[in-house]
Write a protein that holds these residues in place. Structure first.
Motif, PDB file in Angstrom:
ATOM      1  N   VAL A   1      15.411  22.093  -3.880  1.00 40.67           N
ATOM      2  CA  VAL A   1      15.580  20.320  -3.012  1.00 40.67           C
ATOM      3  C   VAL A   1      16.786  19.887  -3.754  1.00 40.67           C
ATOM      4  N   HIS A   2      16.643  19.812  -4.889  1.00 42.07           N
ATOM      5  CA  HIS A   2      17.408  19.047  -5.513  1.00 42.07           C
ATOM      6  C   HIS A   2      18.285  20.058  -6.335  1.00 42.07           C
ATOM      7  N   GLY A   3      17.873  21.331  -7.100  1.00 41.91           N
ATOM      8  CA  GLY A   3      19.122  22.809  -7.810  1.00 41.91           C
ATOM      9  C   GLY A   3      17.995  22.273  -9.169  1.00 41.91           C
ATOM     10  N   ARG A   4      17.205  21.524  -9.209  1.00 45.63           N
ATOM     11  CA  ARG A   4      16.958  20.986 -10.780  1.00 45.63           C
ATOM     12  C   ARG A   4      16.192  22.385 -11.376  1.00 45.63           C
ATOM     13  N   CYS A   5      17.020  23.285 -12.679  1.00 44.31           N
ATOM     14  CA  CYS A   5      16.086  24.075 -13.023  1.00 44.31           C
ATOM     15  C   CYS A   5      14.700  23.713 -13.995  1.00 44.31           C
ATOM     16  N   THR A   6      14.272  25.034 -13.630  1.00 42.52           N
ATOM     17  CA  THR A   6      12.270  24.533 -13.915  1.00 42.52           C
ATOM     18  C   THR A   6      12.742  25.945 -14.996  1.00 42.52           C
ATOM     19  N   CYS A   7      12.940  25.709 -16.716  1.00 46.18           N
ATOM     20  CA  CYS A   7      12.813  27.174 -17.380  1.00 46.18           C
ATOM     21  C   CYS A   7      11.544  27.299 -17.722  1.00 46.18           C
ATOM     22  N   PRO A   8      12.350  28.994 -18.367  1.00 50.62           N
ATOM     23  CA  PRO A   8      11.032  29.709 -18.538  1.00 50.62           C
ATOM     24  C   PRO A   8      10.835  29.202 -20.343  1.00 50.62           C
ATOM     25  N   ALA A   9       9.096  29.549 -20.990  1.00 51.80           N
ATOM     26  CA  ALA A   9       8.853  28.742 -22.628  1.00 51.80           C
ATOM     27  C   ALA A   9       9.869  29.586 -23.024  1.00 51.80           C
ATOM     28  N   GLY A  10      10.213  29.181 -24.162  1.00 51.53           N
ATOM     29  CA  GLY A  10      11.067  28.646 -24.744  1.00 51.53           C
ATOM     30  C   GLY A  10      12.784  28.324 -24.827  1.00 51.53           C
ATOM     31  N   LEU A  11      12.904  28.258 -23.774  1.00 51.05           N
ATOM     32  CA  LEU A  11      14.280  27.439 -22.530  1.00 51.05           C
ATOM     33  C   LEU A  11      14.114  25.943 -22.399  1.00 51.05           C
ATOM     34  N   HIS A  12      15.540  25.683 -23.096  1.00 52.30           N
ATOM     35  CA  HIS A  12      15.012  23.946 -21.822  1.00 52.30           C
ATOM     36  C   HIS A  12      17.082  23.908 -21.871  1.00 52.30           C
ATOM     37  N   GLY A  13      17.237  22.797 -21.231  1.00 52.63           N
ATOM     38  CA  GLY A  13      18.908  22.646 -20.929  1.00 52.63           C
ATOM     39  C   GLY A  13      18.549  22.707 -19.263  1.00 52.63           C
ATOM     40  N   ASP A  14      19.872  22.601 -18.612  1.00 49.64           N
ATOM     41  CA  ASP A  14      19.871  21.753 -17.672  1.00 49.64           C
ATOM     42  C   ASP A  14      20.258  23.061 -16.632  1.00 49.64           C
ATOM     43  N   SER A  15      21.023  24.313 -17.571  1.00 51.12           N
ATOM     44  CA  SER A  15      20.926  25.460 -16.974  1.00 51.12           C
ATOM     45  C   SER A  15      19.808  26.417 -17.500  1.00 51.12           C
ATOM     46  N   CYS A  16      19.249  26.099 -18.550  1.00 48.92           N
ATOM     47  CA  CYS A  16      18.386  26.329 -19.122  1.00 48.92           C
ATOM     48  C   CYS A  16      19.201  27.401 -20.293  1.00 48.92           C
ATOM     49  N   GLU A  17      19.905  27.046 -21.067  1.00 48.53           N
ATOM     50  CA  GLU A  17      20.918  27.966 -21.468  1.00 48.53           C
ATOM     51  C   GLU A  17      20.484  27.528 -23.083  1.00 48.53           C
ATOM     52  N   GLN A  18      20.180  26.673 -23.728  1.00 46.22           N
ATOM     53  CA  GLN A  18      19.965  26.341 -24.644  1.00 46.22           C
ATOM     54  C   GLN A  18      18.121  26.659 -25.021  1.00 46.22           C
ATOM     55  N   GLU A  19      18.525  27.564 -26.555  1.00 52.32           N
ATOM     56  CA  GLU A  19      16.824  28.060 -26.619  1.00 52.32           C
ATOM     57  C   GLU A  19      15.784  26.937 -27.716  1.00 52.32           C
ATOM     58  N   CYS A  20      14.828  26.935 -27.521  1.00 47.32           N
ATOM     59  CA  CYS A  20      13.817  25.803 -28.621  1.00 47.32           C
ATOM     60  C   CYS A  20      14.342  25.003 -30.256  1.00 47.32           C
ATOM     61  N   PRO A  21      14.199  23.830 -29.620  1.00 46.56           N
ATOM     62  CA  PRO A  21      14.602  23.704 -31.031  1.00 46.56           C
ATOM     63  C   PRO A  21      14.109  24.372 -32.333  1.00 46.56           C
ATOM     64  N   LEU A  22      14.328  24.478 -33.540  1.00 45.75           N
ATOM     65  CA  LEU A  22      13.134  25.000 -34.589  1.00 45.75           C
ATOM     66  C   LEU A  22      12.427  23.688 -34.770  1.00 45.75           C
ATOM     67  N   GLY A  23      10.882  24.317 -34.819  1.00 46.75           N
ATOM     68  CA  GLY A  23       9.723  23.752 -35.189  1.00 46.75           C
ATOM     69  C   GLY A  23       9.371  23.567 -33.884  1.00 46.75           C
ATOM     70  N   PHE A  24      10.167  24.085 -32.181  1.00 48.57           N
ATOM     71  CA  PHE A  24       8.909  23.837 -31.168  1.00 48.57           C
ATOM     72  C   PHE A  24       9.151  25.141 -30.212  1.00 48.57           C
ATOM     73  N   TYR A  25       8.250  24.527 -29.488  1.00 53.58           N
ATOM     74  CA  TYR A  25       8.278  26.083 -28.497  1.00 53.58           C
ATOM     75  C   TYR A  25       7.213  25.798 -27.455  1.00 53.58           C
ATOM     76  N   GLY A  26       7.288  26.670 -26.436  1.00 53.09           N
ATOM     77  CA  GLY A  26       6.632  26.805 -24.676  1.00 53.09           C
ATOM     78  C   GLY A  26       7.625  26.070 -23.800  1.00 53.09           C
ATOM     79  N   LEU A  27       7.057  26.248 -22.892  1.00 58.72           N
ATOM     80  CA  LEU A  27       8.092  24.907 -21.657  1.00 58.72           C
ATOM     81  C   LEU A  27       8.410  24.130 -21.763  1.00 58.72           C
ATOM     82  N   ASN A  28       9.142  23.532 -21.612  1.00 64.55           N
ATOM     83  CA  ASN A  28      10.418  22.524 -21.820  1.00 64.55           C
ATOM     84  C   ASN A  28      10.633  22.105 -23.393  1.00 64.55           C
ATOM     85  N   CYS A  29       9.335  23.116 -24.407  1.00 61.90           N
ATOM     86  CA  CYS A  29       9.800  23.081 -26.462  1.00 61.90           C
ATOM     87  C   CYS A  29       9.598  22.057 -26.098  1.00 61.90           C
TER      88      CYS A  29
END
Length: 620
Positions: A455-483
């Motif tokens: 509908v809106h084009g928003r990205c749902t990132c796999p575990a370990g990734l985040h960002g508008d386009s899922c282009e960034q890994e989770c910050p150090l110290g965090f993991y999982g869905l949406n980090c």
């Protein structure tokens, strides 16, 4: 003797030509006003116009000499609807009218016109010939209309028009004069509803009524004002007559005389209006719900039928309910646009008979569509709406995709318009992977295996990734869905961004980043440790500046001592050169002599050291 069919048209067209000439003269005067005015020409034009208008005024369709009016004063009885209800036979209860479902044979011809020439026997036993027409109308809801004289607004302006002319305005296949009117003013009398519009409300006057309701119900009889104004199932056509001829297949004239009785207007009392033979018109229905239009030629007191004969004749034709309409010189029957009846009014020349200009008209036309304009989405062809693309019957009011677009689309005349994120003919399919939005025509920008909201084009990132386009890994110290999950490793060590495992290694840029971060962190920790050690170290009693002063003083003292020792040494060296040599005494002797001197006291004033006479003793 009857005039030809062309006579009324000649008279009417003469008036029309005069009217057209008037407009031409007005236009001519306006044009002449812009140039030099020729008053002689204008005078001649107005003179000619006056002659034409005077001729038009003198020419009449009829002399209105065959009048058959039921009342001498005002039209209609003075009593109320309650009086009618209370005076009717007990068998009818409180209902003062009858209803019948109209015929809806859409495949049958619109009408069937029958001409009759019959022998009737009056009360004195005399046999007479009568002629007229009976018209059967199928589907009256869609094929019958009450017309105002000349068209809409005719009753408001008290117009009177030939039935033939009013019929042409609506392309009537069959037309017959309708309700009563004031022969002097032209005012329409009784109730009039034309094509759903209330044209005239009689205020509850109790005369026999004929109407068609919105659902196609035929109504005959006496109506209260509330009945007429009902909006639950309103009337679409309504007209007033005088005398209810047949009620449920039985002659109802005597009861009608009691309900509508009053004196007639020029031809005698109400009873005379009922009993006199004349040209008559009536409207009724049969058992199938077909509308029956009745017309008989005649002349008041000379030929035709009285109302008893009309009622009996209609009963023999299996008519169930019927009311009497305007008659006498008003009785007119038009078939396929032409006069088919024999008028009883005289023309200006007595040897001719001319049709009368009347008020309302009952018109049988081609079946109208429901609604007439087919909802604005089609055209009416023989009573059926031929709908435009995207629209369907009934009445072209429904979109063809009305029930096909499901929960995720809107039906339009161009088909289903799907909600954002949906596609397909019936909007049942989600956008294909990688697309979103209206029409699924926008490309998703999700990277690294991220899924796109259709509908809106928003990205749902796999575990370990985040960002508008899922282009960034989770910050150090965090993991999982949406980090959002913090690592649980000892000493706050980083974990695997996907699983959260503490046993993990990093490659590439992240490894370099961690290496640099480690060096930076170690250096920073060392600095902080040193600063902490210095902060906890015991502070000296003297400041650095004080120590410098003390050191300077000590250094100065040392230098002074060295200088003094040096000077003393120099002096002793010089003194040796000037004195004799010293004798040598062993250390033990010295110590012994010292001890002895201590025992002997110090009075002797002897010194411990003695100067030797020569260096030889010193050497021994």
């Amino acid at each position: 003797m009857t005039s030809t069919d062309e006579s009324p048209f000649i008279e009417e067209n003469g008036c029309n030509r005069a009217s057209n000439l008037f407009y031409f003269i007005v236009l001519y005067v306006c044009l002449m006003a812009t140039s030099s005015v020729n008053f002689v020409q204008i005078s001649l034009l107005f003179t000619y116009l006056g002659i034409c208008l005077s001729r038009c005024k003198d020419i009449r369709h009829s002399l209105n000499d065959d009048l058959l009016l039921p009342y001498t004063k005002s039209h209609g009885p003075s009593h109320s609807h309650r009086h009618v209800r209370d005076c009717q036979p007990v068998a009818h209860g409180n209902v003062t009218h009858e209803t019948w479902a109209a015929s809806k044979h859409s495949n049958a011809p619109v009408f069937k016109s029958n001409t009759f020439i019959s022998v009737i026997t009056d009360d004195s036993g005399v046999h007479r010939w009568v002629s007229g027409h009976i018209t059967e109308v199928h589907d009256p809801l869609r094929s019958v209309s009450v017309l105002e004289p000349g068209g809409p607004g005719g009753c408001e302006w008290s117009h009177r028009k030939l039935v033939e002319l009013t019929a042409k305005s609506r392309k009537c296949l069959v037309a017959q004069n309708g309700g009563f009117f004031d022969t002097d003013s032209g005012q329409c009398l009784g109730n009039v509803i034309s094509d759903g519009k209330l044209v005239r409300n009689s205020g509850g006057i109790q005369n026999a009524q004929f109407g068609i309701r919105k659902d196609g119900t035929l109504v005959f009889g006496y109506l209260s004002e509330d009945d007429i104004l009902d909006q639950v199932n309103p009337f679409v056509q309504l007209i007033s007559g005088v005398v209810w001829l047949l009620r449920n297949g039985e002659i109802y004239i005597n009861e009608s005389i009691q309900a509508e009785c009053d004196e007639t207007q020029k031809t005698g009392k109400f009873q005379y209006f009922v009993d006199v033979i004349s040209a008559r018109t009536a409207v009724g229905h049969d058992a199938e719900g077909k509308l029956i239009l009745f017309h008989v030629d005649g002349q008041t007191g000379v030929r035709g039928m009285n109302l008893w004969q009309v009622a009996k004749f209609l009963k023999e034709q299996n008519v169930f309910n019927a009311i009497n309409l305007d008659g006498g010189g008003s009785a007119t029957y038009i078939l396929n646009g032409s006069l088919a009846s024999y008028p009883s009014d005289h023309c200006k020349l007595p040897k001719w008979r001319c049709p009368r200009a009347v008020s309302t008209v009952l018109c049988v036309h081609e079946r109208l569509c429901q609604p007439e304009d087919c909802g604005g989405h089609g055209r009416c062809v023989e009573g059926q709406c031929v709908c435009q693309q995207g629209w369907s019957s009934p009445g072209c009011a429904n979109l063809t995709c009305q029930a096909e677009c499901g929960e995720h689309g809107i039906c339009t005349e161009n088909g289903c318009v799907c909600d954002a994120g949906w596609m397909g003919l019936n909007c049942s399919q989600v956008c294909a992977a990688g697309f979103y939005g209206d029409g699924c025509n926008q490309t998703c920008m999700c990277a690294n295996g991220g899924s796109c909201d259709p509908v809106h084009g928003r990205c749902t990132c796999p575990a370990g990734l985040h960002g508008d386009s899922c282009e960034q890994e989770c910050p150090l110290g965090f993991y999982g869905l949406n980090c959002k999950q913090p690592c649980q490793c000892h000493d706050m060590c980083p974990c695997n961004a996907v699983t959260g495992s503490c046993n993990t290694t990093y490659q590439g840029e992240r490894n370099i980043s961690l290496h640099r971060a480690g060096h930076c962190l170690a250096a920073q920790m060392l600095r902080e440790w040193r600063q902490e050690e210095e902060a906890h170290a015991p502070k000296p009693y003297l400041s650095e500046q004080s120590w410098l002063v003390v050191c300077a003083i000590l250094a100065t003292s040392l230098l002074a001592s060295l200088a003094g020792n040096f000077i003393q040494t120099c002096r002793k060296s010089k003194a040796r050169g000037q004195r004799a040599d010293y004798s040598y005494l062993p250390l033990g002797e010295i110590n012994g002599s010292v001890e002895r001197s201590r025992r002997q006291g110090t009075k002797s004033g002897k010194v411990l050291f003695q100067e030797e006479d020569s260096d030889t003793q010193d050497s021994s």
